[in-house]
Design a protein around this motif. Structure first.
Motif, PDB file in Angstrom:
ATOM      1  N   UNK A  54       0.831  -1.211   0.000  1.00 18.98           N
ATOM      2  CA  UNK A  54       0.000   0.000   0.000  1.00 18.98           C
ATOM      3  C   UNK A  54       0.865   1.261   0.000  1.00 18.98           C
ATOM      4  N   UNK A  88       5.992  20.536   7.324  1.00 19.15           N
ATOM      5  CA  UNK A  88       5.724  19.222   6.730  1.00 19.15           C
ATOM      6  C   UNK A  88       7.003  18.497   6.344  1.00 19.15           C
ATOM      7  N   UNK A 111       3.408  -0.631  11.563  1.00 14.42           N
ATOM      8  CA  UNK A 111       2.497   0.363  12.131  1.00 14.42           C
ATOM      9  C   UNK A 111       3.003   1.787  11.845  1.00 14.42           C
ATOM     10  N   UNK A 123       2.467   2.451   8.144  1.00  9.42           N
ATOM     11  CA  UNK A 123       1.056   2.717   7.817  1.00  9.42           C
ATOM     12  C   UNK A 123       0.671   4.128   8.261  1.00  9.42           C
ATOM     13  N   UNK A 124       1.141   4.532   9.434  1.00 11.44           N
ATOM     14  CA  UNK A 124       0.920   5.886   9.933  1.00 11.44           C
ATOM     15  C   UNK A 124       1.415   6.915   8.902  1.00 11.44           C
ATOM     16  N   UNK A 152       2.092   6.320   5.732  1.00  9.52           N
ATOM     17  CA  UNK A 152       1.358   6.152   4.469  1.00  9.52           C
ATOM     18  C   UNK A 152       0.072   6.963   4.509  1.00  9.52           C
ATOM     19  N   UNK A 153      -0.570   7.012   5.669  1.00  9.61           N
ATOM     20  CA  UNK A 153      -1.770   7.843   5.805  1.00  9.61           C
ATOM     21  C   UNK A 153      -1.443   9.296   5.506  1.00  9.61           C
ATOM     22  N   UNK A 154      -0.284   9.744   5.975  1.00 10.97           N
ATOM     23  CA  UNK A 154       0.143  11.126   5.716  1.00 10.97           C
ATOM     24  C   UNK A 154       0.510  11.306   4.242  1.00 10.97           C
ATOM     25  N   UNK A 186      -0.728   9.735   1.676  1.00 13.67           N
ATOM     26  CA  UNK A 186      -1.964   9.836   0.881  1.00 13.67           C
ATOM     27  C   UNK A 186      -2.559  11.232   0.994  1.00 13.67           C
ATOM     28  N   UNK A 187      -2.536  11.763   2.212  1.00 13.30           N
ATOM     29  CA  UNK A 187      -3.091  13.098   2.446  1.00 13.30           C
ATOM     30  C   UNK A 187      -2.290  14.130   1.654  1.00 13.30           C
ATOM     31  N   UNK A 188      -0.956  14.041   1.741  1.00 15.89           N
ATOM     32  CA  UNK A 188      -0.092  15.003   1.047  1.00 15.89           C
ATOM     33  C   UNK A 188      -0.224  14.858  -0.468  1.00 15.89           C
ATOM     34  N   UNK A 234      -2.944  16.596  -2.153  1.00 19.63           N
ATOM     35  CA  UNK A 234      -2.823  18.056  -2.164  1.00 19.63           C
ATOM     36  C   UNK A 234      -1.620  18.563  -2.956  1.00 19.63           C
TER      37      UNK A 234
END
Lengths: 178, 178
Positions: free
Chosen positions: A36, A57, A158, A161-162, A164-166, A168-170, A173
């Protein structure tokens, strides 16, 4: 017939060939998490990898470098059974801690660079895990006895994945034509 | 002597009392992930929980509601062994999909509301897992046969951790005196 290489099914957590049962389940998780991460950065350009969304960031490239570096630090902790040396702590400080130093130094690389870092770390992880058993997985880590090896490797996934969440967010944008 | 309640050590993944071995390890992961989610939102006000960082962002409150709703949807899928009904899909659409509908409807609640949603979902998860065994954990999910129950519950933690990464990022950017 040539032997078929067994790969973990992407959507199952189960014992897999080449690993003891609990380690196999863990490898399924690590493999899924990594797939992922790679999907989340597919096709990004160097400019996009280096982009800083705001002054505080981390770039997506820095987050990828961080994921690989955390994995290497867990090789040291769990396979070599020692803490990072002073030289390693110094050398890896920016990439493990991210932040201001990371923003300055972790840049200028194309996607292939990070993908190769991740793959190189993962090869060592899988070789190390294949050579060990479920008793090892459950034992406390010598250099950090509050954690056991299973937690260490779960935490690798973990933390990935944390971030990766960021990522995806970045990525959602990024400027449309950077 | 009253019986001591065994809680998973926060930094170990291992079999724990009350669960079959592989389920116990999974419960350690779910418990650790949840503890980090709760730590990430501790002390947030209603205004902070509702804040939209930009036009496409989910609020932290919406992400918490989403984490609880995903967990409930996995109760249906793995414990009740069925897909969501049309009525459930409709009712939970905003919270499961997030986005524009979620931005409109998932707001106006204090932290306690989300913490209680999460705790209520988790109680059912732990009761359900305690009543089942490692063979069940490995079996394919009837209503989604490409996944097995272990992947479903790993994915619950994985989706939560992904959003926790976003929550941390968003929290670091809340206005200082909101």
């Amino acid at each position: 017939m040539s032997p078929q290489i067994t790969r973990p099914s992407p959507l199952r957590i189960e014992p897999i060939e080449g690993y003891s049962p609990a380690i196999g389940r863990l490898v399924c998780m690590l493999t899924y998490a990594r797939s992922t991460t790679l999907a989340a950065v597919e096709g990004l350009t160097l400019t996009e990898l280096d982009r800083l969304h705001d002054a505080d960031s981390n770039s997506i490239g820095a987050l990828l470098a961080h994921i690989a570096a955390v994995e290497v630090s867990y090789h040291v902790l769990t396979f070599e059974e020692r803490s990072l040396s002073a030289a390693e702590t110094d050398r890896w400080s920016a990439v493990l801690k991210l932040g201001a130093n990371g923003r300055q130094t972790l840049r200028g690389h194309p996607l292939e660079h990070y993908v190769e870092q991740l793959a190189a770390a993962r090869r060592i992880t899988l070789e190390g895990l294949a050579a060990r058993d479920d008793d090892w997985l459950e034992r406390s880590v010598t250099a950090a006895p509050k954690i056991n090896a299973h937690w260490a490797w779960f935490h690798q996934a973990e933390d990935e994945i944390n971030h990766r969440g960021q990522i995806r967010w970045l990525r959602a944008r990024l400027p449309k034509e950077s």
